[in-house]
Design an enzyme around this catalytic site. Structure first.
Site, mmCIF file in Angstrom:
data_model
loop_
_atom_site.group_PDB
_atom_site.id
_atom_site.type_symbol
_atom_site.label_atom_id
_atom_site.label_comp_id
_atom_site.label_asym_id
_atom_site.label_seq_id
_atom_site.Cartn_x
_atom_site.Cartn_y
_atom_site.Cartn_z
ATOM 1 C CD GLU A 89 -18.782 33.463 19.654
ATOM 2 O OE1 GLU A 89 -18.306 32.896 20.649
ATOM 3 O OE2 GLU A 89 -19.031 32.865 18.608
ATOM 4 C CD GLU A 119 -17.488 32.189 14.903
ATOM 5 O OE1 GLU A 119 -17.808 31.215 15.613
ATOM 6 O OE2 GLU A 119 -16.678 33.062 15.265
HETATM 7 O O1 IFM Z 1 -14.287 28.106 17.489
HETATM 8 C C1 IFM Z 1 -15.259 28.956 18.030
HETATM 9 C C2 IFM Z 1 -15.009 30.396 17.614
HETATM 10 O O2 IFM Z 1 -13.746 30.828 17.966
HETATM 11 C C3 IFM Z 1 -16.014 31.304 18.265
HETATM 12 N N1 IFM Z 1 -17.357 30.836 18.046
HETATM 13 C C4 IFM Z 1 -17.653 29.451 18.283
HETATM 14 C C5 IFM Z 1 -16.643 28.570 17.583
HETATM 15 C C6 IFM Z 1 -16.963 27.086 17.844
HETATM 16 O O3 IFM Z 1 -16.945 26.842 19.209
#
Ligand code: IFM
Length: 456
Positions: A165, A360
């Protein structure tokens, strides 16, 4: 009537974590401080003054955690490497104990028949790298780190994510000031973003050279941007918001340079002096768009924005409108599964990455264990159910999605929110470090076993 929705054979079912969020042991075996150690120890930066000092104590409990992944029948595990454990000065001297730690985990995963996926950078930059991502020299340091890591682990790890990200360590860190190092300087946010994208592009051929059969990608956080009434001002706000989240990152990765409308906005806003920013050097865009094997996507929610000023002079003036409470997770994020379908479809049609892995997706709800130790996290199950159906719908529509990694294996340090937000399918009692698989963990186990789920 319900139907069973089958996923493709060989679909990768996984779960994910990140080093600073779970490992703890921040001063052990030669690890040096990261920018997140500095930030979380700065009063007022993280809720309750929480830090990652201990987190889930995974540094000591990793055997138990690998066992848990195995018992839950999860076949793929994405984790990140703590750069300051491996190269405590950010570059130069390698810390063998750091490599040993990950070697043991990788070996244990493989022995348990779990395929590892490594994220090289999930935000814990060595604090010793002066200037952080704003200093262009970090790009070479990241290249060095990628080289050391892929040489050390590439014989066993074939799946590599360069950067997690890039939006967060640039925009969230430097424009919003909510992530380390917590400055507010919009120009620096764009410089950091540039260096993150460049570091990604520089790392790809290095990993490929060291690991001939590696699959390499970058991970972006995406979600559709909506508005209320479709006025000119509101649509302008949408254009700018999605330009910042999507196109500023994806366009250069896919060989399109920075979007012209966004460059013009930034000049208008006084963030850039010119539509040809000084920090862009010859050859940068070629490097950033080095072909990759997959695009990794993290999806949680959509955003709804409305204009809040004069869009002509400041295209970024907007307010984010929260969804009604009943459809929010505890992060305040709207539960909007359709947005995952829309995101996957748009990425496929606009950028054609060839292969997409959802690295994710998950939800924060704080349900904890009752006397029996059972954690009835029904809202999380509903969230996951809806989002997996959205993934199936995208696959049926022809979007090449080959994997899904649930965020997260266990409750952990949720950055600026500390331990208040719980994303895990395993509950962690942070006082005792006892792990309690939640109902969602057993639900996910069944999804994996049957390679699909019912549509109701
Ligand atoms: O916990 C985070 C992760 O580290 C990166 N993406 C979003 C998740 C939730 O906020």
């Amino acid at each position: 009537m319900s139907n069973f929705v089958q996923f493709p054979k060989d679909f990768q079912w996984g779960t994910a974590t990140a080093a600073y969020q779970i490992e703890g042991a921040v001063n052990e075996d030669g690890r040096s401080p990261s920018i997140w150690d500095v930030f979380s120890h700065t009063p007022g930066k993280v809720a309750n003054g929480d830090t990652g000092d201990i987190a889930c104590d995974h540094y000591h409990l990793w055997r138990e955690d690998v066992d848990l992944i195995k018992k839950l029948g999860i076949k793929n595990y994405r984790f990140s490497l703590a750069w300051p454990r491996i190269l405590p000065e950010g570059k130069g001297k390698v810390n063998q104990k750091g490599l040993d730690f990950y070697n043991q985990i990788i070996d244990a995963l493989l022995k348990a028949d779990i395929t590892p996926m490594i994220t090289l950078y999930h935000w814990d930059l060595p604090a010793s790298l002066a200037g952080g991502w704003v200093n262009r020299s970090v790009v070479n340091a990241f290249a060095e780190f990628s080289d050391v890591a892929s040489k050390a682990f590439g014989d066993r790890v074939k799946s590599w994510v360069t950067i997690n990200e890039p939006f967060c360590p640039s925009i969230v860190s430097y424009k919003m000031g909510r992530h380390a190092p917590g400055e507010i300087n919009h120009t620096k946010a764009l410089i950091a973003a540039h260096h993150l994208l460049l570091a990604h592009g520089r790392a790809v051929p290095i990993i490929k050279e060291n690991v001939k059969d590696a699959k390499v990608g970058i991970c972006v956080n995406l979600g559709p941007v909506y508005t209320k009434e479709r006025t000119y001002e509101n649509l302008e706000a949408v254009r700018h918001a999605e330009g910042e989240l999507w196109r500023w990152f994806l366009d250069p990765i896919y060989g399109r340079h920075y979007p012209a409308d966004m460059l013009a906005d930034f000049v208008k806003m006084g963030v850039l002096d010119s539509t040809e920013p000084e920090f862009v050097r010859n050859g940068d865009f070629e490097e950033m768009s080095t072909p990759t094997d997959f695009l990794a996507i993290n999806y949680y929610t959509r955003n709804t924005v409305i204009a809040s000023g004069n869009q002509k002079s400041d295209p970024s003036s907007m307010i984010f409108i929260p969804a009604p409470k009943e459809i929010q997770t505890e992060m305040g994020w709207e539960v909007y599964p359709e947005g995952l379908y829309e995101t996957l479809a748009r990425v496929h049609w606009d950028y054609r990455p060839g292969d997409i892995i959802i690295t994710e997706n998950g939800a924060s709800y704080s349900d904890g264990p009752g006397i029996s130790g059972k954690v009835n996290d029904i809202k999380r199950i509903e969230y996951l159910h809806g989002h997996l159906l959205a993934v199936a719908k995208a696959i049926q529509a022809g979007v090449p999605v080959s994997g899904y990694y649930l965020w997260s294996l266990m409750d952990n340090f949720e950055w600026g929110f500390g331990y208040d937000q719980r994303f895990g399918i395993v509950y962690v009692d942070f006082k005792t470090q006892k792990r309690y698989p939640k109902d969602s963990a057993y639900w996910y186990q069944k999804v994996i076993q049957s390679n699909g789920l019912s549509d109701v």
